[in-house]
Design a protein around this motif. Structure first.
Motif, PDB file in Angstrom:
ATOM      1  N   MET A   1      -2.516 -14.881  -0.230  1.00 42.17           N
ATOM      2  CA  MET A   1      -1.425 -14.321  -1.244  1.00 42.17           C
ATOM      3  C   MET A   1      -0.392 -15.283  -1.625  1.00 42.17           C
ATOM      4  N   ASP A   2       0.224 -15.165  -2.762  1.00 38.52           N
ATOM      5  CA  ASP A   2       1.180 -16.717  -3.409  1.00 38.52           C
ATOM      6  C   ASP A   2       2.614 -15.712  -2.013  1.00 38.52           C
ATOM      7  N   PRO A   3       2.952 -16.814  -1.561  1.00 35.34           N
ATOM      8  CA  PRO A   3       4.439 -15.787  -0.885  1.00 35.34           C
ATOM      9  C   PRO A   3       5.400 -15.290  -1.678  1.00 35.34           C
ATOM     10  N   ARG A   4       5.582 -15.790  -2.933  1.00 42.92           N
ATOM     11  CA  ARG A   4       6.097 -14.800  -4.133  1.00 42.92           C
ATOM     12  C   ARG A   4       5.739 -13.621  -4.029  1.00 42.92           C
ATOM     13  N   HIS A   5       4.154 -13.178  -3.990  1.00 41.69           N
ATOM     14  CA  HIS A   5       4.021 -11.720  -4.390  1.00 41.69           C
ATOM     15  C   HIS A   5       3.962 -11.149  -2.918  1.00 41.69           C
ATOM     16  N   ARG A   6       4.263 -11.852  -1.823  1.00 39.88           N
ATOM     17  CA  ARG A   6       3.775 -10.839  -0.625  1.00 39.88           C
ATOM     18  C   ARG A   6       5.365 -10.923  -0.240  1.00 39.88           C
ATOM     19  N   ALA A   7       6.117 -11.291  -0.967  1.00 38.18           N
ATOM     20  CA  ALA A   7       8.260 -11.318  -0.847  1.00 38.18           C
ATOM     21  C   ALA A   7       8.028  -9.450  -1.720  1.00 38.18           C
ATOM     22  N   ILE A   8       7.558  -9.457  -2.551  1.00 37.57           N
ATOM     23  CA  ILE A   8       7.557  -8.408  -3.971  1.00 37.57           C
ATOM     24  C   ILE A   8       6.996  -6.762  -3.066  1.00 37.57           C
ATOM     25  N   LEU A   9       6.016  -7.482  -2.922  1.00 38.72           N
ATOM     26  CA  LEU A   9       5.537  -6.320  -1.919  1.00 38.72           C
ATOM     27  C   LEU A   9       6.561  -5.164  -1.018  1.00 38.72           C
ATOM     28  N   GLN A  10       6.162  -6.401  -0.147  1.00 37.72           N
ATOM     29  CA  GLN A  10       7.357  -5.927   0.939  1.00 37.72           C
ATOM     30  C   GLN A  10       8.327  -5.559   0.691  1.00 37.72           C
ATOM     31  N   ARG A  11       9.321  -6.388  -0.558  1.00 40.09           N
ATOM     32  CA  ARG A  11      10.717  -5.572  -1.339  1.00 40.09           C
ATOM     33  C   ARG A  11       9.886  -4.515  -1.728  1.00 40.09           C
ATOM     34  N   TYR A  12       9.201  -3.790  -2.225  1.00 33.30           N
ATOM     35  CA  TYR A  12       9.322  -2.615  -3.264  1.00 33.30           C
ATOM     36  C   TYR A  12       8.269  -1.665  -1.776  1.00 33.30           C
ATOM     37  N   ARG A  13       7.967  -2.021  -0.454  1.00 36.21           N
ATOM     38  CA  ARG A  13       6.498  -1.374   0.404  1.00 36.21           C
ATOM     39  C   ARG A  13       7.457  -0.084   0.637  1.00 36.21           C
ATOM     40  N   ASN A  14       8.607   0.397   0.356  1.00 36.44           N
ATOM     41  CA  ASN A  14       8.766   1.941   0.159  1.00 36.44           C
ATOM     42  C   ASN A  14       8.679   3.034  -0.636  1.00 36.44           C
ATOM     43  N   LYS A  15       9.257   2.254  -1.584  1.00 32.28           N
ATOM     44  CA  LYS A  15       8.992   2.649  -2.865  1.00 32.28           C
ATOM     45  C   LYS A  15       7.285   2.840  -3.620  1.00 32.28           C
ATOM     46  N   LEU A  16       6.313   1.742  -2.864  1.00 32.34           N
ATOM     47  CA  LEU A  16       4.757   2.398  -3.310  1.00 32.34           C
ATOM     48  C   LEU A  16       4.005   2.689  -1.909  1.00 32.34           C
ATOM     49  N   VAL A  17       5.051   3.211  -1.393  1.00 33.36           N
ATOM     50  CA  VAL A  17       4.619   4.042  -0.034  1.00 33.36           C
ATOM     51  C   VAL A  17       5.132   5.141  -1.128  1.00 33.36           C
ATOM     52  N   GLU A  18       5.832   5.858  -1.182  1.00 32.66           N
ATOM     53  CA  GLU A  18       6.498   7.229  -2.037  1.00 32.66           C
ATOM     54  C   GLU A  18       5.598   7.153  -3.210  1.00 32.66           C
ATOM     55  N   LEU A  19       5.720   6.422  -4.177  1.00 29.39           N
ATOM     56  CA  LEU A  19       4.835   6.665  -5.904  1.00 29.39           C
ATOM     57  C   LEU A  19       3.715   6.521  -5.545  1.00 29.39           C
ATOM     58  N   LEU A  20       2.566   5.479  -4.671  1.00 29.83           N
ATOM     59  CA  LEU A  20       0.907   5.381  -5.102  1.00 29.83           C
ATOM     60  C   LEU A  20      -0.069   6.302  -4.463  1.00 29.83           C
ATOM     61  N   ASN A  21      -0.619   5.975  -5.621  1.00 25.63           N
ATOM     62  CA  ASN A  21      -1.575   6.429  -5.416  1.00 25.63           C
ATOM     63  C   ASN A  21      -2.711   6.185  -4.747  1.00 25.63           C
TER      64      ASN A  21
END
Length: 435
Positions: free
Chosen positions: A1-21
């Motif tokens: 994965m592109d490091p830039r995309h991985r950084a985005i996922l890591q930055r918003y990990r908590n929000k994704l865990v909260e909202l993602l189904n």
């Protein structure tokens, strides 16, 4: 994965865990070739929605350059603009916060009887004083002895202690996974004596009115498959479910249940993943019903030499001359659970309910098995169930197992201490006839 995309996922990990189904997008990621079916099964078996979302994001970071664009496409297809905007750098819209409406207290009218109000005997009902503070409700008096005491063959249960319903016939399903012969490339020795354990437990749980299924020499992915199949069964007519795993074991990172068991090919499956297959979310027909897991495997590689006590505190018992262990060093494979978002995990983990995991040994230590008579833990468990299942509850019997096994010594030196993680809400009595 592109490091830039991985950084985005890591930055918003908590929000994704909260909202993602994850349920909404797993199929899309599968059809696009981003995830395999085994990965989807692992995600779905990892626990609550938040646990599944956490596992999905962790796996996504390992799936190549097309994973992030495909993830965004799946989010658009499922109509989730909030997460799409968030991951593309926009400002996610906020959810309106509703103000709670406080109930308005209403005065309770005080009724004063008149001389025309009569009781059954023709007397005037005396005025009743209204207390300033609520009175404690009086404990209801049972209308018959049957309401105060639950009577069963060989035992009585007080009405102040609830017990699980355990009278279905058959009582439930019992899956036994018996790993004996290991791939030479796995560096794991064959587990001689395990068939003895398997036969004992199969007979024992049949006698307790369980429908037993035995699977032998399963690879790690096949262990997951059998658990997934068991979770998809309709357990509505049953009162309980039992999973028994006899294999090599190891330590594994965890945030709920420790340890992992090995498939015959070498890779391990964390005990936490094993229990998640049957939790209330992944197996609705077992909601509120006891799920029991018995793990005969090492919790690690450390050998316990015990500590010295006075002779009257313990009756020494010596193991056989063919004692072996079921341990390898701590797992560092991808099966170990990631805790990279540990603060969120600690804040959001639910308490497991109606689950009991009984381990043959303390986490981190080896578990001993005699190649001629079977493992200390299984032999003792079988004996205790035979002698006490008609009168004692499961947790009491497991304490008896702990005590008996703790008095055995391997080679006159090494010790073993079984234990359990108990999240049952009630007492559990098996179906057993008093002998």
């Amino acid at each position: 994965m592109d490091p830039r995309h991985r950084a985005i996922l890591q930055r918003y990990r908590n929000k994704l865990v909260e909202l993602l189904n994850p349920t909404d997008i797993c199929d899309g990621l599968l059809t696009r070739g981003i995830f395999t079916q085994d990965m989807i099964d692992e995600i779905r078996g990892s626990g609550t929605r938040r646990d599944q979302a956490r596992q999905l994001v962790k796996d996504l970071e390992t799936r190549g350059s097309q994973a992030f664009p495909a993830f965004l496409e799946c989010l658009r297809e499922t109509g989730d603009p909030l997460l799409v905007d968030l991951l593309q750098g926009g400002n996610p819209s906020t959810h309106p916060v509703s103000t709670p409406v406080r109930p308005v207290p209403m005065p309770v009218p005080i009724y004063t009887p008149t001389d025309t109000d009569k009781c059954d005997r023709g007397d005037v009902i005396p005025p009743r004083e209204v207390p300033l503070y609520p009175e404690k409700l009086a404990k209801p008096i049972p209308s018959s002895p049957c309401e105060s005491t639950f009577k069963s063959e060989g035992r009585q249960r007080r009405d102040s202690i609830q017990s699980y319903k355990m009278d279905a016939s058959p009582c439930g399903l019992c899956l036994i996974i018996n790993n004996v012969e290991f791939d030479p490339l796995s560096d794991l020795k064959d587990r001689k004596g395990s068939d003895i354990d398997c036969n004992k437990l199969e007979r024992r749980f049949k006698s307790l009115n369980f429908e037993t299924v035995v699977k032998r020499n399963l690879k790690a992915k096949h262990i997951r498959h059998e658990l997934s199949t068991l979770a998809k069964r309709d357990h509505s007519a049953y009162d309980c479910c039992v999973v028994i795993i006899l294999s090599h074991g190891t330590e594994a990172s965890h945030n709920r249940f420790p340890g992992a068991v090995h498939g015959v090919d070498g890779p391990s499956v964390p005990v936490q993943i094993i229990t998640n297959y049957l939790n209330g979310q992944n197996c609705p027909s077992l909601q509120g019903k006891p799920k029991l897991f018995f793990i005969q495997a090492c919790g690690g590689g450390e050998k316990d030499i015990g500590f010295e006590v006075t002779p009257d505190e313990v009756k020494p018992s010596f193991g056989g001359t063919d004692d072996q262990t079921d341990a390898i060093p701590m797992s560092s494979s991808s099966d170990s659970l990631s805790m990279s978002d540990e603060p969120d995990a600690r804040a959001s983990l639910p308490t497991p309910s109606d689950i009991l995991v009984s381990y043959s040994t303390f986490p981190g230590y080896v578990s001993w098995r005699d190649t001629q008579t079977g493992s200390w833990y299984v032999e003792t468990l079988d004996q205790i169930l035979e002698e006490n299942a008609a009168t004692d509850d499961l947790v009491t019997m497991l304490m008896m197992v702990n005590n008996e096994v703790s008095q055995i010594s391997a080679k006159g030196l090494y010790k073993q201490m079984p234990g359990s993680f108990n999240f049952l809400r009630k007492l559990l009595y098996f179906q057993a006839k008093k002998t």
